[in-house]
Design an enzyme around this catalytic site. Structure first.
Site, PDB file in Angstrom:
ATOM      1  CG  ASP A  50      29.048  19.731 100.057  1.00 24.47           C
ATOM      2  OD1 ASP A  50      29.452  18.654  99.600  1.00 24.47           O
ATOM      3  OD2 ASP A  50      28.885  20.752  99.355  1.00 24.47           O
ATOM      4  CG  ASP A  67      33.532  19.838  95.557  1.00 24.87           C
ATOM      5  OD1 ASP A  67      34.691  20.261  95.633  1.00 24.87           O
ATOM      6  OD2 ASP A  67      33.250  18.667  95.243  1.00 24.87           O
ATOM      7  N   GLY A  78      26.580  17.936  94.438  1.00 18.53           N
ATOM      8  CA  GLY A  78      26.406  16.827  95.376  1.00 18.53           C
ATOM      9  C   GLY A  78      26.309  15.461  94.721  1.00 18.53           C
ATOM     10  NE  ARG A 128      35.219  12.015  88.930  1.00 19.48           N
ATOM     11  CZ  ARG A 128      36.328  11.418  89.364  1.00 19.48           C
ATOM     12  NH1 ARG A 128      36.957  10.539  88.598  1.00 19.48           N
ATOM     13  NH2 ARG A 128      36.821  11.704  90.559  1.00 19.48           N
ATOM     14  CG  ASN A 142      39.226  14.762  92.539  1.00 21.43           C
ATOM     15  OD1 ASN A 142      40.293  14.225  92.231  1.00 21.43           O
ATOM     16  ND2 ASN A 142      38.211  14.853  91.691  1.00 21.43           N
TER      17      ASN A 142
END
Ligand code: BG6
Ligand code: MG
Length: 213
Positions: A9, A11, A46, A49, A119
């Site tokens: 992952d 972030d 996870g 958005r 992103n």
């Protein structure tokens, strides 16, 4: 070794953009008068958005919002978030992450990203990992976000490695569930580790070099 590949992952695992996500959502929620705190924020880890926005709007009690208004709120959050990302540099890649990635690669493992974030390419560029990974599966190539396993299954396909031979590394409970749903073992950090969501629940990413042996 018990694994051929590791799918990370992004972030909250490779970099600490999870704090920037929190601050940007907090500013958006404050502007709308919506209660939002770190406990709610942990549910957004996870999660895509737009799904994150829906979780935040559970506490919204104003007039019904149109899809266009929701899209504008998500855009507002992303604009704030991107301002933080612009400040990031190679200094935001910690020694423990860099050294662990290098050690795992030296052990012969394939390394990939499996992130819900659209992103992802921008962030990897900012921290100096643009061309580092053998595969990048992210919010731009999936239709269902974690806990659905799609992002990790696609990463494994890109690598040409069977799911059972992949280890997922996650800080989100939803991400740990996604890894397990994809038939992978999961090593957790942070919030997911505190919740005991992983097959291994780590204090430091450095523990990976022992786990994969
Ligand atoms: C995940 C984060 O990595 O990406 C979530 O944990 C975030 O909090 C999701 O909502 C989507 O990110 P982005 O950058 O596409 O808004
Ligand atoms: Mg995460």
């Amino acid at each position: 070794m018990q694994f051929q590949a590791i799918i990370f992952d992004l972030d909250g695992v490779i970099c600490f953009t999870d704090e920037y996500h929190y601050r940007a959502w907090k500013a958006m929620a404050d502007g709308m008068g919506i209660p939002f705190d770190r406990t709610i924020n942990n549910r957004l880890r996870g999660v895509s958005r737009m799904d994150s926005l829906e979780i935040i709007l559970e506490k919204y009690d104003g007039p019904a919002l149109s899809d266009a208004q929701k899209a504008a709120l998500a855009q507002q959050k992303n604009d704030l978030y991107r301002e933080s990302l612009k400040e990031m540099s190679t200094a935001d890649l910690s020694d423990e992450v860099r050294e662990t990635l290098d050690a795992l690669r030296a052990m012969g493992l394939k390394l990939a990203i499996g992130s819900s974030s659209k992103n992802t390419p921008f962030i990897l560029g900012q921290i100096g990992l643009k061309d580092f990974f053998d595969a990048v599966s992210d919010g731009n190539n999936i239709t269902r976000s974690k806990p659905d396993p799609e992002v990790f299954v696609k990463a494994a396909q890109m690598l040409g490695v069977a799911p059972a031979d992949c280890l997922v590394v996650e800080d989100a409970v939803s991400g740990a569930q996604a890894g397990h749903a994809g038939g992978m073992k999961v090593a957790c950090l942070g919030d997911a580790a505190l919740n005991g969501a992983g097959d291994w629940n780590m204090k430091s990413i450095r523990e990976l070099t022992d786990i994969v042996r």
